[in-house]
Design a protein around this motif. Structure first.
Motif, PDB file in Angstrom:
ATOM      1  N   LEU A 160       0.798  -1.033   0.161  1.00 11.81           N
ATOM      2  CA  LEU A 160      -0.370   0.176   0.338  1.00 11.81           C
ATOM      3  C   LEU A 160       1.334   1.130  -0.051  1.00 11.81           C
ATOM      4  N   LEU A 161       1.933   1.354   1.059  1.00 11.89           N
ATOM      5  CA  LEU A 161       2.727   2.529   0.761  1.00 11.89           C
ATOM      6  C   LEU A 161       3.502   2.431  -0.540  1.00 11.89           C
ATOM      7  N   ALA A 162       3.583   1.948  -1.154  1.00 13.84           N
ATOM      8  CA  ALA A 162       4.478   2.220  -2.398  1.00 13.84           C
ATOM      9  C   ALA A 162       3.647   2.373  -3.145  1.00 13.84           C
ATOM     10  N   LEU A 163       2.112   1.577  -3.023  1.00 20.68           N
ATOM     11  CA  LEU A 163       0.983   2.372  -3.778  1.00 20.68           C
ATOM     12  C   LEU A 163       0.645   3.724  -3.646  1.00 20.68           C
ATOM     13  N   LEU A 164       0.543   4.217  -2.514  1.00 20.48           N
ATOM     14  CA  LEU A 164       0.093   5.130  -2.621  1.00 20.48           C
ATOM     15  C   LEU A 164       1.251   6.796  -3.127  1.00 20.48           C
ATOM     16  N   GLY A 165       2.433   6.161  -3.775  1.00 18.96           N
ATOM     17  CA  GLY A 165       3.067   7.616  -3.714  1.00 18.96           C
ATOM     18  C   GLY A 165       3.051   7.299  -5.926  1.00 18.96           C
ATOM     19  N   ARG A 166       2.683   6.710  -6.232  1.00 19.88           N
ATOM     20  CA  ARG A 166       1.762   6.188  -7.645  1.00 19.88           C
ATOM     21  C   ARG A 166       0.106   6.035  -7.961  1.00 19.88           C
ATOM     22  N   ASP A 182      -8.562   2.054   6.997  1.00 18.61           N
ATOM     23  CA  ASP A 182      -8.601  -0.051   7.428  1.00 18.61           C
ATOM     24  C   ASP A 182      -7.582  -0.269   8.200  1.00 18.61           C
ATOM     25  N   LEU A 183      -6.711  -0.045   7.364  1.00 11.84           N
ATOM     26  CA  LEU A 183      -5.483  -0.145   8.187  1.00 11.84           C
ATOM     27  C   LEU A 183      -5.176   0.404   9.371  1.00 11.84           C
ATOM     28  N   ALA A 184      -5.178   1.944   9.489  1.00 15.45           N
ATOM     29  CA  ALA A 184      -4.558   2.213   9.897  1.00 15.45           C
ATOM     30  C   ALA A 184      -5.357   1.931  11.571  1.00 15.45           C
ATOM     31  N   ARG A 185      -6.205   1.870  11.722  1.00  8.93           N
ATOM     32  CA  ARG A 185      -7.216   1.479  13.009  1.00  8.93           C
ATOM     33  C   ARG A 185      -6.057   1.142  13.729  1.00  8.93           C
ATOM     34  N   GLY A 188      -0.319   0.613  15.734  1.00  4.97           N
ATOM     35  CA  GLY A 188       0.715   0.230  15.330  1.00  4.97           C
ATOM     36  C   GLY A 188       1.571   0.324  13.687  1.00  4.97           C
ATOM     37  N   ALA A 189       0.237  -0.305  12.719  1.00  4.10           N
ATOM     38  CA  ALA A 189      -0.171  -0.169  11.264  1.00  4.10           C
ATOM     39  C   ALA A 189      -0.314   1.391  11.354  1.00  4.10           C
ATOM     40  N   TRP A 190      -0.741   2.450  12.237  1.00  2.28           N
ATOM     41  CA  TRP A 190      -1.120   3.805  11.478  1.00  2.28           C
ATOM     42  C   TRP A 190       0.372   4.348  11.809  1.00  2.28           C
ATOM     43  N   LEU A 191       0.746   3.808  12.671  1.00  3.44           N
ATOM     44  CA  LEU A 191       2.908   4.645  12.764  1.00  3.44           C
ATOM     45  C   LEU A 191       2.757   4.219  11.793  1.00  3.44           C
ATOM     46  N   ARG A 192       3.046   3.065  11.575  1.00  7.21           N
ATOM     47  CA  ARG A 192       4.450   2.311  10.537  1.00  7.21           C
ATOM     48  C   ARG A 192       3.349   3.557   9.147  1.00  7.21           C
ATOM     49  N   LEU A 193       2.480   3.425   8.851  1.00  5.02           N
ATOM     50  CA  LEU A 193       2.075   3.815   7.615  1.00  5.02           C
ATOM     51  C   LEU A 193       2.005   5.721   7.618  1.00  5.02           C
ATOM     52  N   TYR A 194       2.641   6.230   8.713  1.00  3.55           N
ATOM     53  CA  TYR A 194       2.179   7.619   8.789  1.00  3.55           C
ATOM     54  C   TYR A 194       3.962   7.541   8.822  1.00  3.55           C
TER      55      TYR A 194
END
Length: 446
Positions: A160-166, A182-185, A188-194
């Motif tokens: 998802l992170l790779a897709l966000l840039g594209r 959904d993932l950021a709920r 821990g996932a929110w922090l990694r995504l942020y």
């Protein structure tokens, strides 16, 4: 695609010995022919032999060439795939169509799979997994493929992170937003995504920040805080805000250390300080750090400190005075003085004001106003006498003395007129006077 016409089977049979052709027929009857594929006049397939499996290929043309992994031309295995294909016993994959489809939407994944040993034709049917492959698909196909890839991925967050840039504007971006929410709920996932998301996605992530964080993630928050310090900016500000809310005690000391080099964490520092009873100390440190900032940033910092001090009148009065001394006019300075008198800390702040006003072009005018407001006309007269670039200080003194000593008031009015005349003459001469001057226009605003 136009499929070339094939010669009759009996024409192809002439290239084989009767025994090879009969053996090939036995393979077909025993259902030992597998995985037929065709490209133009070329036909290939696998035959399950007695000792091994064999891969045979035939050219169904006038030359009627055949080859096989058994090493013999026109062998029983080649005969078997021909007969299976003509008898429709085994369906054949259209290699031409698969290649054309790949060339119209080239992707890296099938080539990598083939290089690692996967059958190339099978690899063509692999779903796209890499962000660049998924993002390059047409919108109507990309949404479907991205959904499948995210569901199947062993590293959903990474993909998802790779897709966000594209992700372009449109359906693919909307889908990425849904998955992000959904993932950021999970905290821990929110922090990694942020930490990993492109800058453009920081605001959407802030809007879905989890409310509750387990205690076990506090150390991860502090580690992320220090990691973001190497970058600074909005990402650091966002992590600092979360750390101040979720782990104020530990975050206070980290933010205290970061503030001098990263003024963007001030709001988070004040929040953490308020939560753990250290707001006064935090503001003292913040004032020291703010001294090195440009005036506009210092004013913004003072405004943030003021917002954090609601209900703490002594602190608010000092901050109001500092802000007024930095950018305010005479009215703002007098209003700050009244707030300090109400809070009971004007005597201390009064001793500080000359330092705060130092460097302002209208410092003499503002100091004269404060002295007159304090009723110290004698001292105001001394200060006004130093004015060289504005007649306003002398006029202020004259106004204050008019009721009790008209003669002295007249004297100060004459001095004010002389200064005004000199300034007018200098202006006509192009400003010949040298040295630091008060900003005459700014002074007159008072």
């Amino acid at each position: 695609m136009n499929i070339p016409a094939l010669p009759p089977l009996d024409v192809l049979e002439r290239s084989f010995t009767p025994s090879a052709w009969a053996a090939g027929e036995d393979y077909v009857l025993q259902e030992r022919v597998r995985d037929l594929r065709r490209a133009g006049h070329s036909l290939a397939g696998k035959v399950l032999g007695v000792r091994d499996d064999y891969w045979a290929r035939c050219e169904m043309s006038e030359s009627r060439v055949s080859a096989c992994s058994c090493g013999r031309p026109h062998c029983r295995h080649a005969a078997a795939i021909l007969q299976a294909y003509y008898a429709r016993k085994v369906s054949a994959k259209d290699a031409d169509a698969a290649i054309d489809q790949f060339l119209s939407e080239p992707r890296r994944a099938p080539l990598v799979a083939a290089a690692l040993g996967e059958d190339l034709l099978e690899a063509f049917s692999l779903p796209p997994e890499r962000a660049e492959d998924l993002a390059s698909l047409p919108d109507e196909l990309a949404v479907l493929r991205v959904e499948e890839a995210l569901q199947a991925s062993s590293d959903t967050e990474g993909l998802l992170l790779a897709l966000l840039g594209r992700a372009r504007e449109g359906p693919l971006r909307d889908l990425a937003q849904t998955w992000l929410s959904d993932l950021a709920r999970e905290p821990g996932a929110w922090l990694r995504l942020y930490l990993g998301a492109p800058d453009a996605w920081l605001d959407p992530l802030r809007r879905v920040e989890p409310e509750e964080w387990p205690e076990g993630l506090q150390s991860a928050l502090l580690a992320a805080l220090w990691s973001c310090a190497a970058i600074g900016g909005d990402r650091l500000r966002g992590v600092a805000r979360v750390a101040a809310r979720q782990a104020p005690g530990a975050a206070y000391w980290a933010l205290h250390s970061l503030l001098r080099d990263h003024p963007e964490v001030l709001e988070a520092l004040l929040s953490a300080a308020a939560s753990c009873g250290r707001l006064g100390r935090a503001i003292v440190w913040a004032l020291r750090c703010a001294e090195q900032l440009p005036p506009d940033q210092r004013e913004a910092a003072l405004s943030e400190m003021l917002a954090a001090c609601e209900g703490r009148e002594a602190l608010r009065a000092e901050l109001l005075m500092r802000r007024a001394a930095l950018v305010g006019d005479g009215r703002a300075l007098l209003a700050a003085r009244r707030a300090a008198l109400t809070a009971g800390n004007w005597p201390r702040l009064r001793r500080l004001t000359p330092t705060l006003l130092r460097g302002r072009p209208d410092a003499i005018t503002l100091e004269t106003r404060l002295l007159l407001a304090d009723g110290d006309v004698a001292r105001a007269t001394e200060v006004a006498a130093r004015a060289r670039s504005s007649s306003l200080p002398e006029r202020l003194v004259a106004e204050a003395m008019r009721a009790r000593s008209p003669a002295e008031a007249k004297e100060h009015e004459l001095r004010a007129g002389a200064i005004a005349q000199r300034l007018g003459e200098e202006a006509e001469e192009g400003g010949a006077a040298s040295g630091p001057q008060e900003d005459h226009g700014a002074a007159r605003k008072d």
